[in-house]
Design an enzyme around this catalytic site. Structure first.
Site, mmCIF file in Angstrom:
data_model
loop_
_atom_site.group_PDB
_atom_site.id
_atom_site.type_symbol
_atom_site.label_atom_id
_atom_site.label_comp_id
_atom_site.label_asym_id
_atom_site.label_seq_id
_atom_site.Cartn_x
_atom_site.Cartn_y
_atom_site.Cartn_z
ATOM 1 C CG PHE A 231 1.684 12.299 3.406
ATOM 2 C CD1 PHE A 231 2.192 13.440 2.827
ATOM 3 C CD2 PHE A 231 0.322 12.214 3.622
ATOM 4 C CE1 PHE A 231 1.367 14.497 2.488
ATOM 5 C CE2 PHE A 231 -0.512 13.270 3.283
ATOM 6 C CZ PHE A 231 0.010 14.415 2.718
ATOM 7 C CB ALA A 232 3.670 6.564 4.472
ATOM 8 C CE LYS A 233 7.154 4.077 -2.494
ATOM 9 N NZ LYS A 233 8.324 3.614 -3.298
ATOM 10 C CB VAL A 234 2.261 0.030 4.308
ATOM 11 C CG1 VAL A 234 1.207 -0.204 3.257
ATOM 12 C CG2 VAL A 234 2.248 -1.072 5.346
ATOM 13 N N GLY B 17 0.832 -1.196 0.000
ATOM 14 C CA GLY B 17 0.000 0.000 0.000
ATOM 15 C C GLY B 17 0.865 1.243 0.000
ATOM 16 C CG HIS B 18 1.713 3.523 -2.939
ATOM 17 N ND1 HIS B 18 1.290 4.608 -3.680
ATOM 18 C CD2 HIS B 18 1.588 2.452 -3.758
ATOM 19 C CE1 HIS B 18 0.932 4.204 -4.891
ATOM 20 N NE2 HIS B 18 1.102 2.895 -4.961
ATOM 21 N N GLY B 19 0.485 5.863 -0.131
ATOM 22 C CA GLY B 19 -0.321 7.065 -0.234
ATOM 23 C C GLY B 19 0.572 8.242 -0.526
ATOM 24 C CG ASP C 104 -11.724 8.782 10.924
ATOM 25 O OD1 ASP C 104 -12.912 8.937 10.569
ATOM 26 O OD2 ASP C 104 -10.780 8.674 10.116
#
Length: 430
Positions: free
Chosen positions: A25-28, A21-23, A137
């Site tokens: 600001f980051a990758k996982v 996964g990635h967005g 949330d």
């Protein structure tokens, strides 16, 4: 990417695998602990990007909260590491995915399965509250499943702490969360009890588990907020009388009379004896198999502000082209219009504006003529405005590119962001 990531190893302790996964600001990554051989989910946060958009406080808050919370139904943070450019979070690796995805695939759950998940959710939330942590949330996307199907609460980026975020009135004041799951008092912007707001969100989740769709469903965010403020919803025919009574007490728009977690746990529906896992699964398949009159298409309401969401830190979801985006703000209508006017002029648009509307008209023809955009600003609660930005004419792709590359960055500092994009107010303002 740092040299350690290029080599596939981190601090000599973890072997990094594939990106899952990635967005923005980051990758996982899936990573393997070289000492134990166990898999972890390794989130690599880009320091520079997070600092640039003012979200470092959110990352620090999430880390500090997860260090405090050790519970079977909360995702475990194993350790935190850092390099010059990255923050690394080694977290529990869960193979079951999001609870949202399970509902999306199958529709509503049977009552036994819904009760099992709801019990685990309430157990986790009750533990968090006992430690002075309010999630703020809660929604199915933030509820993960392990390989055994056990529920795990995650994403504490919008959380607040009782020993640092309460104002002198003993309440929280930051308007944050995901629209369809937010309690009415949070929208009202007059201060709210974090525990009672979390309970409301749990009630929405329970409804979704049993129904397969949301209780508050409107295509217009103003109408959505009005329904939430009145707790205006209906029960499908298949809801049991006991579940109806419990949900009605949870989705009480008055936080002063809303049911507490202790009373939820003491309710007859919650305490109903559990069957074996095999019986629950069999009953779930039978109950959910044929009577879903509405589908999860209603889940587009989950984040009506997704067009201006800064994007969850660790996910990358494909989005269809849209001809409007909606976001909320606590700024005045005039300040929003001025921002859009300023942007329009710098991007060679002709600008027309009024008290609550601004029109941008492109000077050059695109693929389908001149791009024309209208932005309307209107109040939905005290000190809370909703902004709708729509394409009036022109090419949808050009409109989406303008929103992504120009409009989002220009309005980033005035929006009330949802989901994992935390409000950038200092902690004391929470």
């Amino acid at each position: 990417m740092g040299s350690d990531e290029k080599l596939g190893f981190l601090h000599g302790k973890y072997e990094l695998g594939r990106v899952i996964g990635h967005g923005s600001f980051a990758k996982v990554y899936v990573a393997r602990n070289l000492q134990t051989g166990k898999s972890v989910a390794m989130k690599a946060v880009d320091k520079e990007k997070v600092i640039r958009v003012g979200m470092m406080e959110q990352v620090k808050r999430e880390i500090s909260v997860m260090k405090m919370i050790h519970h079977p139904n909360v995702v475990e943070l194993h350790e935190v590491m850092a390099s010059k450019t990255k923050i690394y979070l080694a977290m529990e690796f869960l193979r079951g995915g999001e609870l949202f995805e399970r509902i999306h695939r199958r529709g509503r759950l049977g009552e036994e399965a819904a009760r099992s998940y709801f019990r685990q959710l309430i157990s986790a939330v009750d533990f968090c509250h006992s430690r002075g942590v309010f999630h703020r949330d809660l929604k199915p996307e933030n509820l993960l499943l392990d390989e055994k199907g056990s529920l795990k609460v995650t994403d504490f980026g919008l959380s607040a702490l009782s020993n640092g975020h309460l104002r002198s009135d003993g309440l929280l004041h930051t308007t944050c969360g995901t629209p369809a799951y937010v309690a009415p008092e949070v929208i009202g912007n007059r201060g709210y009890d974090g525990a009672k707001a979390d309970i409301w969100s749990c009630g929405v989740i329970l409804y979704v588990l049993l129904a397969g769709f949301l209780p508050f469903r409107e295509g217009n965010i103003v109408s959505l907020y009005r329904k939430i403020s009145r707790s205006d919803f209906n029960f499908p025919a298949w809801f049991s009388p006991e579940s109806r009574r419990l949900i009605s007490k949870i989705l009480d728009p008055n936080p002063g009379t809303r049911i507490t977690i202790a009373k939820i746990m003491d309710s007859s529906w919650f305490k109903k004896p559990e069957r074996s896992n095999q019986e629950v699964q069999a009953g779930d398949e039978a109950d959910a198999g044929g009577e879903v009159s509405e589908t999860l298409n209603a889940f587009h309401i989950i984040s009506l502000s997704e067009g201006f969401n800064l994007s969850p830190l660790f996910e990358d979801k494909k989005r269809v082209e849209k001809e409007e985006v909606i976001f909320a703000t606590t700024r005045t209508a005039s300040s929003v219009i001025s921002k859009i006017e300023e942007l329009g002029k710098t991007k060679d648009f002709m600008v027309r504006k009024g008290e609550s509307r601004v029109m941008l008209q492109g000077r050059r023809s695109g693929r389908k003529g001149k791009l024309s955009i209208a932005a309307d600003v209107f109040p939905v609660a005290p000190s809370l405005m909703v902004v709708e930005v729509k394409k009036s004419s022109g090419d949808t792709l050009e409109y989406n590119q303008f929103c992504t590359k120009d409009l989002k960055p220009a309005l980033r500092d005035i929006q009330w962001t949802t989901s994992a994009a935390a409000a950038t107010s200092p902690p004391a303002a929470a």
